[in-house]
Design an enzyme around this catalytic site. Structure first.
Site, mmCIF file in Angstrom:
data_model
loop_
_atom_site.group_PDB
_atom_site.id
_atom_site.type_symbol
_atom_site.label_atom_id
_atom_site.label_comp_id
_atom_site.label_asym_id
_atom_site.label_seq_id
_atom_site.Cartn_x
_atom_site.Cartn_y
_atom_site.Cartn_z
ATOM 1 C CE LYS A 1 -3.982 1.686 2.713
ATOM 2 N NZ LYS A 1 -4.793 1.717 3.863
ATOM 3 C CB SER B 1 -8.138 3.500 2.603
ATOM 4 O OG SER B 1 -7.202 2.873 3.689
ATOM 5 C CB SER C 1 -8.332 0.622 5.587
ATOM 6 O OG SER C 1 -9.112 1.821 5.474
HETATM 7 N N1 GLN Z 1 -13.170 3.666 6.078
HETATM 8 C C1 GLN Z 1 -12.703 4.415 7.296
HETATM 9 C C2 GLN Z 1 -11.941 5.892 7.298
HETATM 10 O O1 GLN Z 1 -12.600 6.424 6.133
HETATM 11 C C3 GLN Z 1 -11.393 3.739 7.463
HETATM 12 C C4 GLN Z 1 -10.518 3.691 6.834
HETATM 13 C C5 GLN Z 1 -9.086 3.083 7.328
HETATM 14 O O2 GLN Z 1 -9.327 2.054 7.928
HETATM 15 N N2 GLN Z 1 -8.000 3.629 7.111
HETATM 16 O O3 GLN Z 1 -11.803 6.553 7.914
#
Ligand code: GLN
Length: 450
Positions: free
Chosen positions: A56, A131, A155
């Site tokens: 990532k 994400s 994410s």
């Molecule tokens: N979807 C969640 C957010 O937007 C989690 C994102 C993540 O785990 N990085 O914060």
């Protein structure tokens, strides 16, 4: 016949696959072909010798662009490797490239990438989740043998669920965050995204362990997680949080998870309904704590220290504002505004402090359950992958995290593994949660279910 295939041949296969499908999947922000082939020529040893992985793009890679899919970092090349990257290298792994993500890991669909959207390999009209959508899509599309993602509120697990792969969020403190670009430091954790549960254990083995460079990295004896790769759930006590199943969730998702639970019961597990009364407040607490920490962490992008600097400014303070205005996308700006608001004097007690108290209650709820139960099971997400562009309201998007967020709030580990498909042919994900440092048990139950 013993037939050996060289690391270069392995790389050829993966890069051919990437050349074939990545124009439509768009999992990668950048490919590191030259570096990969150079490493293939070295004498690689270790548990991951010659294994090609996607990383990532929020994990620092020495001399290689690390953008967080943000325009504010579009040219940033870190001078050092994140601890996880260093550990993967020591284990002999090879990086194929950096995976697309929601900008600064804020989002649930990878649509918030500052560069382009990633598509779900099972149906290109659908989102891969986020994400870590690039990492999950790369593994699902056969564009990497495995990947690393990061999970602040879901994410790793949510994109794994949407893409039909295995995603594990380790216990907070089990994997070093050194070199991970911080989103919400008290929630962020790096973990593996893989095709199956065994690979998850192998990758986890390679990245865990105490790191003096991360003050929240925990000093514990490192287990060999592959020892838990055996089919045995006899006598295991499993709780099903009723709050999770009574919410409005897609009936096919619910059905699939309950069928899997039945399978565990048949294999000798004891399954009971349990209650997590504070779970309903987790999302509200998360969307105060995470933006608060993000607003502080993102203060460093000022046009001076990293990456992009706007040219359209006549003095320093104008340079700060235009750089941030042009460099950050809408969702990141929204989080910074939310975060600075809840931290501002006069509102701190009402929002931030309150959210921290809720956080303690949620953690206590889990601690109490894990005194009696080995593991908890729920769907990973309320639905299967939604269509790209379908989720236009940010608040609606936040709802996608309802089952995953409480785990980060409590700091416990959880895995998402495939549990079948809905009638549209999209994967369904099942989540197994465990107590702090219960990754072994989680992997064992997941392996039994697989
Ligand atoms: N979807 C969640 C957010 O937007 C989690 C994102 C993540 O785990 N990085 O914060």
């Amino acid at each position: 016949v013993d037939q050996e295939i060289s690391v270069t041949e392995v790389l050829n296969t993966f890069y051919e696959r990437i050349d074939q499908v990545d124009d439509s999947v768009r999992a990668y922000v950048s490919l590191t072909r030259d570096e990969a082939y150079q490493r293939a020529g070295e004498d690689l040893t270790g548990s991951l010798a010659g294994i090609p992985l996607a990383i990532k793009d929020n994990m620092s890679t020495e001399g290689i662009k690390t953008t967080c899919s943000s325009n504010i970092l579009n040219n940033y090349r870190p001078p050092y490797d994140a601890t996880v990257v260093k550990k993967l290298k020591e284990a002999g792994a090879i990086m194929l490239g950096k995976a697309n993500m929601d900008e600064f890991a804020m989002g649930s669909s990878t649509e918030n990438s500052g560069f382009f959207k990633t598509h779900n390999p099972w149906n290109l009209d659908h989102a891969p989740g986020g994400s870590s959508g690039g990492s999950a899509a790369a593994v699902a599309a056969g564009e990497a043998a495995g990947a690393l993602g990061s999970d602040t509120g879901g994410s790793i697990r949510q994109p794994a669920a949407y893409c039909g792969v295995v995603g594990l969020k380790p216990t907070y403190g089990n994997v070093s965050r050194y070199g991970l670009v911080a989103f919400a430091s008290s929630l962020d954790q790096i973990g593996p995204i893989t095709k199956d549960v065994k690979d998850s254990a192998i990758l986890l083995n390679a990245i865990t362990g105490h790191d003096p460079m991360d003050s929240t990295s925990v000093k514990i004896d490192k287990p060999d997680y592959t020892e838990f790769i055996k089919e045995d759930v006899k006598g295991l006590k499993i709780g099903l949080p009723e709050e999770y199943f009574s919410l409005e969730i897609n009936s096919e998702v619910k059905e699939s998870v309950l069928t899997a639970v039945k399978k565990m019961e048949e294999a000798g597990a004891i399954v009971e309904e349990v209650s997590l009364p504070s779970a309903e407040y987790a999302l509200a607490a998360y969307y105060i704590i995470a933006p608060a920490e993000a607003s502080s962490n993102l203060a460093r992008y000022d046009g001076v220290r990293y990456g992009f600097r706007s040219e359209q400014a006549s003095n320093v303070s104008e340079m700060f504002t235009t750089t941030r205005n042009q460099g950050f996308g809408d969702e990141v700006k929204r989080r910074i505004m939310l975060g600075t608001y809840v931290l501002s004097s006069g509102y701190y007690d009402a929002y931030y402090l309150k959210a921290q108290k809720v956080r303690t209650l949620i953690k206590e709820d889990f601690d109490k359950l894990f005194k009696e139960y080995d593991l908890l099971i729920s769907p990973t997400t309320p639905t299967t992958a939604f269509k790209l562009g379908e989720m236009s309201d940010p608040l609606e998007m936040y709802q996608m995290d309802i089952f995953t967020v409480p785990i980060n709030i409590a700091g416990i580990p959880a895995i998402s593994l495939p549990s079948g498909f809905d009638s549209a042919g999209l994967p369904i994900g099942l989540q197994i949660m465990g107590p702090h440092f219960g990754e072994g048990k989680i992997l064992q139950a997941a392996y039994t279910l697989e």
